[in-house]
Design a protein around this motif. Sequence first.
Motif, PDB file in Angstrom:
ATOM      1  N   PHE A   7       0.974  -1.115   0.023  1.00  0.00           N
ATOM      2  CA  PHE A   7       0.010   0.570   0.069  1.00  0.00           C
ATOM      3  C   PHE A   7       1.197   0.999   0.220  1.00  0.00           C
ATOM      4  CE2 PHE A   7      -2.259   3.056   2.147  1.00  0.00           C
ATOM      5  CZ  PHE A   7      -4.147   2.737   0.930  1.00  0.00           C
ATOM      6  N   ILE A  49     -10.550  -1.229 -11.910  1.00  0.00           N
ATOM      7  CA  ILE A  49      -9.734  -1.080 -10.531  1.00  0.00           C
ATOM      8  C   ILE A  49      -8.578  -0.179 -10.681  1.00  0.00           C
ATOM      9  CG2 ILE A  49      -8.098  -2.333  -9.134  1.00  0.00           C
ATOM     10  CD1 ILE A  49      -9.417  -5.247  -9.230  1.00  0.00           C
ATOM     11  N   LYS A  50      -8.052   0.029 -11.774  1.00  0.00           N
ATOM     12  CA  LYS A  50      -7.264   1.198 -12.149  1.00  0.00           C
ATOM     13  C   LYS A  50      -7.813   2.563 -12.000  1.00  0.00           C
ATOM     14  CE  LYS A  50      -2.810  -1.036 -14.278  1.00  0.00           C
ATOM     15  NZ  LYS A  50      -2.355  -1.108 -15.807  1.00  0.00           N
ATOM     16  N   SER A  92      -3.146   4.257  -2.344  1.00  0.00           N
ATOM     17  CA  SER A  92      -3.735   2.954  -3.191  1.00  0.00           C
ATOM     18  C   SER A  92      -2.625   1.243  -3.197  1.00  0.00           C
ATOM     19  CB  SER A  92      -3.681   3.039  -4.586  1.00  0.00           C
ATOM     20  OG  SER A  92      -2.616   3.247  -5.303  1.00  0.00           O
ATOM     21  N   PHE A  93      -2.626   0.449  -3.612  1.00  0.00           N
ATOM     22  CA  PHE A  93      -2.494  -1.115  -2.867  1.00  0.00           C
ATOM     23  C   PHE A  93      -2.199  -1.025  -4.563  1.00  0.00           C
ATOM     24  CE2 PHE A  93      -5.450  -1.596  -0.795  1.00  0.00           C
ATOM     25  CZ  PHE A  93      -5.520  -2.423   0.710  1.00  0.00           C
ATOM     26  N   ARG A  94      -0.479  -1.618  -4.721  1.00  0.00           N
ATOM     27  CA  ARG A  94       0.252  -2.728  -6.175  1.00  0.00           C
ATOM     28  C   ARG A  94       1.098  -3.555  -5.830  1.00  0.00           C
ATOM     29  NH1 ARG A  94       0.793   2.616  -7.768  1.00  0.00           N
ATOM     30  NH2 ARG A  94       0.759   4.818  -6.138  1.00  0.00           N
ATOM     31  N   LYS A  96      -9.684   3.441 -11.102  1.00  0.00           N
ATOM     32  CA  LYS A  96     -10.699   4.042  -9.108  1.00  0.00           C
ATOM     33  C   LYS A  96      -9.512   3.818  -8.212  1.00  0.00           C
ATOM     34  CE  LYS A  96     -15.696   1.031  -9.816  1.00  0.00           C
ATOM     35  NZ  LYS A  96     -15.859   0.057  -9.383  1.00  0.00           N
ATOM     36  N   TRP A  97      -8.465   3.817  -8.755  1.00  0.00           N
ATOM     37  CA  TRP A  97      -6.909   4.108  -8.049  1.00  0.00           C
ATOM     38  C   TRP A  97      -6.899   2.665  -6.763  1.00  0.00           C
ATOM     39  CZ3 TRP A  97      -3.465   7.865  -9.247  1.00  0.00           C
ATOM     40  CH2 TRP A  97      -3.779   8.733 -10.914  1.00  0.00           C
ATOM     41  N   LEU A  98      -7.992   2.237  -7.413  1.00  0.00           N
ATOM     42  CA  LEU A  98      -7.047   1.091  -5.931  1.00  0.00           C
ATOM     43  C   LEU A  98      -6.075  -0.058  -6.641  1.00  0.00           C
ATOM     44  CD1 LEU A  98     -11.232  -0.243  -5.845  1.00  0.00           C
ATOM     45  CD2 LEU A  98     -10.199   1.315  -4.709  1.00  0.00           C
ATOM     46  N   LEU A  99      -5.653  -0.076  -7.439  1.00  0.00           N
ATOM     47  CA  LEU A  99      -4.740  -1.160  -7.653  1.00  0.00           C
ATOM     48  C   LEU A  99      -3.996  -0.609  -8.980  1.00  0.00           C
ATOM     49  CD1 LEU A  99      -3.089  -3.526  -6.933  1.00  0.00           C
ATOM     50  CD2 LEU A  99      -4.885  -4.707  -8.577  1.00  0.00           C
TER      51      LEU A  99
END
Length: 112
Positions: free
Chosen positions: A64, A85-86, A68-70, A88-91
């Motif tokens: 994290f 998912i990208k 965001s998660f990476r 939404k800036w989640l991963l």
Amino acid sequence: MKKFAIEKAQLKEEFNFLETMEGHLHQELLILPYMLNLPQIFKDSTIGQQHAIIRQVFKRGLTFKEGSFRTPWINLEFESNLLIIKEKWLLFLEQPSGNFCGLPLGGYPGLH
């Protein structure tokens, strides 16, 4: 006669094996609808089972950073969801050098 007896025994063994496999496949088909609902499976799982699911999806780790998660790699079955998912800036899939599109150079892991 001996040759045919051996062949008959082999065919009977194969038939029994296939009957057993048919039973296993039938059992797996019965649970298939439940397996397709991964969010519910995750919710109903113990914390250890949830960790095992996450390790299967993100085999090379999940971090994290900056909200965001990476991850350097995501299970191929989930790559179709990556764009949403990208957005939404989640991963974010961060590729270390030597990797392209989640696959190490040289193709799928374990296939050589």
